[in-house]
Design a protein around this motif. Structure first.
Motif, PDB file in Angstrom:
ATOM      1  N   ARG A 181      25.960  49.710  55.868  1.00 36.85           N
ATOM      2  CA  ARG A 181      27.354  50.126  55.675  1.00 36.85           C
ATOM      3  C   ARG A 181      28.291  48.926  55.700  1.00 36.85           C
ATOM      4  O   ARG A 181      29.247  48.861  54.918  1.00 36.85           O
ATOM      5  CB  ARG A 181      27.739  51.142  56.755  1.00 36.85           C
ATOM      6  N   ALA A 182      28.011  47.960  56.551  1.00 36.22           N
ATOM      7  CA  ALA A 182      28.843  46.756  56.605  1.00 36.22           C
ATOM      8  C   ALA A 182      28.808  46.018  55.273  1.00 36.22           C
ATOM      9  O   ALA A 182      29.843  45.531  54.788  1.00 36.22           O
ATOM     10  CB  ALA A 182      28.376  45.842  57.738  1.00 36.22           C
ATOM     11  N   ALA A 183      27.633  45.936  54.661  1.00 41.65           N
ATOM     12  CA  ALA A 183      27.512  45.250  53.367  1.00 41.65           C
ATOM     13  C   ALA A 183      28.242  46.017  52.267  1.00 41.65           C
ATOM     14  O   ALA A 183      28.919  45.422  51.415  1.00 41.65           O
ATOM     15  CB  ALA A 183      26.046  45.064  53.006  1.00 41.65           C
ATOM     16  N   VAL A 184      28.123  47.353  52.282  1.00 43.15           N
ATOM     17  CA  VAL A 184      28.806  48.171  51.273  1.00 43.15           C
ATOM     18  C   VAL A 184      30.322  48.060  51.441  1.00 43.15           C
ATOM     19  O   VAL A 184      31.063  47.908  50.456  1.00 43.15           O
ATOM     20  CB  VAL A 184      28.337  49.641  51.364  1.00 43.15           C
ATOM     21  N   ASP A 185      30.798  48.135  52.675  1.00 43.59           N
ATOM     22  CA  ASP A 185      32.242  48.000  52.920  1.00 43.59           C
ATOM     23  C   ASP A 185      32.750  46.630  52.467  1.00 43.59           C
ATOM     24  O   ASP A 185      33.842  46.520  51.883  1.00 43.59           O
ATOM     25  CB  ASP A 185      32.536  48.193  54.415  1.00 43.59           C
ATOM     26  N   ALA A 186      31.963  45.590  52.734  1.00 41.23           N
ATOM     27  CA  ALA A 186      32.360  44.243  52.316  1.00 41.23           C
ATOM     28  C   ALA A 186      32.420  44.145  50.793  1.00 41.23           C
ATOM     29  O   ALA A 186      33.299  43.463  50.239  1.00 41.23           O
ATOM     30  CB  ALA A 186      31.386  43.211  52.884  1.00 41.23           C
ATOM     31  N   PHE A 187      31.521  44.832  50.119  1.00 45.19           N
ATOM     32  CA  PHE A 187      31.501  44.842  48.653  1.00 45.19           C
ATOM     33  C   PHE A 187      32.817  45.399  48.101  1.00 45.19           C
ATOM     34  O   PHE A 187      33.455  44.795  47.230  1.00 45.19           O
ATOM     35  CB  PHE A 187      30.315  45.674  48.162  1.00 45.19           C
ATOM     36  N   PHE A 188      33.225  46.545  48.625  1.00 39.04           N
ATOM     37  CA  PHE A 188      34.451  47.157  48.112  1.00 39.04           C
ATOM     38  C   PHE A 188      35.695  46.402  48.564  1.00 39.04           C
ATOM     39  O   PHE A 188      36.688  46.356  47.827  1.00 39.04           O
ATOM     40  CB  PHE A 188      34.515  48.632  48.531  1.00 39.04           C
ATOM     41  N   LEU A 189      35.651  45.807  49.740  1.00 34.22           N
ATOM     42  CA  LEU A 189      36.778  44.988  50.187  1.00 34.22           C
ATOM     43  C   LEU A 189      36.983  43.807  49.234  1.00 34.22           C
ATOM     44  O   LEU A 189      38.121  43.506  48.829  1.00 34.22           O
ATOM     45  CB  LEU A 189      36.528  44.494  51.605  1.00 34.22           C
ATOM     46  N   ALA A 190      35.885  43.163  48.852  1.00 31.46           N
ATOM     47  CA  ALA A 190      35.983  42.037  47.925  1.00 31.46           C
ATOM     48  C   ALA A 190      36.411  42.496  46.537  1.00 31.46           C
ATOM     49  O   ALA A 190      37.219  41.836  45.863  1.00 31.46           O
ATOM     50  CB  ALA A 190      34.640  41.305  47.850  1.00 31.46           C
ATOM     51  N   ALA A 191      35.895  43.652  46.107  1.00 35.61           N
ATOM     52  CA  ALA A 191      36.258  44.170  44.781  1.00 35.61           C
ATOM     53  C   ALA A 191      37.742  44.495  44.718  1.00 35.61           C
ATOM     54  O   ALA A 191      38.431  44.143  43.748  1.00 35.61           O
ATOM     55  CB  ALA A 191      35.416  45.406  44.458  1.00 35.61           C
ATOM     56  N   ARG A 192      38.251  45.151  45.747  1.00 37.18           N
ATOM     57  CA  ARG A 192      39.659  45.539  45.746  1.00 37.18           C
ATOM     58  C   ARG A 192      40.578  44.340  45.974  1.00 37.18           C
ATOM     59  O   ARG A 192      41.725  44.346  45.532  1.00 37.18           O
ATOM     60  CB  ARG A 192      39.900  46.619  46.803  1.00 37.18           C
ATOM     61  N   GLY A 193      40.048  43.314  46.599  1.00 36.17           N
ATOM     62  CA  GLY A 193      40.840  42.112  46.800  1.00 36.17           C
ATOM     63  C   GLY A 193      40.748  41.143  45.639  1.00 36.17           C
ATOM     64  O   GLY A 193      41.403  40.089  45.658  1.00 36.17           O
ATOM     65  N   GLY A 194      39.929  41.481  44.656  1.00 42.39           N
ATOM     66  CA  GLY A 194      39.768  40.599  43.511  1.00 42.39           C
ATOM     67  C   GLY A 194      39.106  39.280  43.862  1.00 42.39           C
ATOM     68  O   GLY A 194      39.296  38.272  43.169  1.00 42.39           O
ATOM     69  N   ASP A 195      38.297  39.284  44.918  1.00 48.08           N
ATOM     70  CA  ASP A 195      37.660  38.053  45.389  1.00 48.08           C
ATOM     71  C   ASP A 195      36.287  37.917  44.733  1.00 48.08           C
ATOM     72  O   ASP A 195      35.270  38.350  45.275  1.00 48.08           O
ATOM     73  CB  ASP A 195      37.539  38.070  46.910  1.00 48.08           C
ATOM     74  N   PHE A 196      36.278  37.288  43.576  1.00 42.77           N
ATOM     75  CA  PHE A 196      35.046  37.164  42.793  1.00 42.77           C
ATOM     76  C   PHE A 196      33.985  36.378  43.563  1.00 42.77           C
ATOM     77  O   PHE A 196      32.809  36.768  43.589  1.00 42.77           O
ATOM     78  CB  PHE A 196      35.356  36.485  41.456  1.00 42.77           C
ATOM     79  N   ASP A 197      34.369  35.289  44.186  1.00 38.90           N
ATOM     80  CA  ASP A 197      33.400  34.465  44.909  1.00 38.90           C
ATOM     81  C   ASP A 197      32.774  35.227  46.070  1.00 38.90           C
ATOM     82  O   ASP A 197      31.569  35.106  46.329  1.00 38.90           O
ATOM     83  CB  ASP A 197      34.069  33.191  45.435  1.00 38.90           C
ATOM     84  N   ALA A 198      33.580  36.032  46.776  1.00 39.40           N
ATOM     85  CA  ALA A 198      33.037  36.834  47.880  1.00 39.40           C
ATOM     86  C   ALA A 198      32.061  37.880  47.357  1.00 39.40           C
ATOM     87  O   ALA A 198      31.032  38.147  47.986  1.00 39.40           O
ATOM     88  CB  ALA A 198      34.172  37.495  48.652  1.00 39.40           C
TER      89      ALA A 198
END
Length: 299
Positions: A181-198
């Protein structure tokens, strides 16, 4: 035993076996609706056949369901020969922490969606031999007549399927749901933040994204390979109108996404060593509504 008594007795025994039979059919077909159809077809067949000479009722019912599923797989294979569609099997979706007895039975052997995808690529006879032997412990002597082979040949079918399954499982999924769940949450956090490198850092270099838009839109479906390419596709999670509903998708951390309150997408994640190694996505709203009803109904 009178005919009425025998029919009632058989109906009661069939209901006792229904959950197990549905689990077999789901593993065989990768479709919840087709699994229900197969079990219903099996009931019609066995109710007509009678049980006066049946010694092992459970084995007999399993054989009937397996043969129905084998016929369905062969028919499906003919249809798919003329189609290039990307197909993601039906997932079993439940609210986090609330998997019921039915879901537990369907996923008793940790049938992750990634494994269902691999099973979907097997030849029908291989799939039957592998599922019945490796997942349900049926001896090859019982499997052989179902596929019209000798026990030795049935063993070879299962062995060939096993090699393909192991060959496709390049990464052992992380069993820890909290880490998933931590990895999935981090995925969407980066997607919504537009953080391509993350995003790229969260994705395994050989990550695979499989998108199924349904048979009605086969041209829109696709398979994307590689961290950078998959990261560029992570636009849906970035949509501010998209609402994420955490869920268990075949026992692993995933999400159901709604847009403007309507079912839109299911995303299943395979996580290994805190990286996303596979994303399986169903983007057919009608199908999402059907398979994700247990999650959407609690909102």
């Amino acid at each position: 035993m009178r005919v009425m008594d025998e029919n009632q007795w058989l109906a009661e025994r069939f209901e006792e076996q229904r959950t197990q039979l549905r689990a077999i059919a789901y593993r065989m077909l990768g479709s919840l609706s087709e699994a229900d159809d197969a079990v219903q077809d099996a009931w019609v067949r066995c109710s007509r056949a009678g049980v006066s000479e049946v010694e092992n009722l459970g084995g007999w019912l399993t054989t009937i369901v397996a043969r129905v599923c084998l016929n369905m797989l062969r028919s499906r294979g003919v249809r798919r020969e003329v189609s290039s569609e990307v197909h993601v099997p039906d997932p079993v979706i439940s609210p986090e922490g609330e998997r019921g007895p039915e879901e537990e039975a369907l996923l008793a052997d940790s049938v992750g969606l990634a494994l269902q995808v691999v099973l979907d690529a097997l030849a029908p006879s291989e799939r039957l031999a592998f599922v019945l032997h490796d997942m349900f412990d049926l001896p090859f002597e019982e499997i052989a007549p179902m596929v019209g082979r000798s026990p030795a040949a049935a063993r070879q079918l299962a062995s060939r399927a096993r090699r393909r399954v192991k060959g496709a499982a390049l990464h052992a999924p992380d069993p820890d749901l909290v880490r998933q769940r931590a990895a999935v949450d981090a995925f969407f956090l980066a997607a919504r933040g537009g953080d391509f490198d993350a995003l790229v850092a969260l994705l395994h270099p050989d990550v695979v994204l499989r998108v199924d838009f349904s048979p009605g839109r086969p041209a829109a479906s696709s398979v994307v390979h590689g961290a950078a390419a998959v990261a560029r596709q992570a636009r849906l999670g970035a949509n501010p109108a998209a609402q994420l509903h955490p869920a268990l998708v075949n026992g692993a951390a995933g999400v159901v996404i709604t847009l403007h309150g309507r079912a839109h997408v299911v995303m299943a994640f395979t996580i290994a060593q805190d990286q996303v190694v596979e994303i399986d996505m169903i983007a057919d709203p009608d199908r999402v509504r059907r398979v994700a009803s247990a999650v959407l109904s609690i909102e």
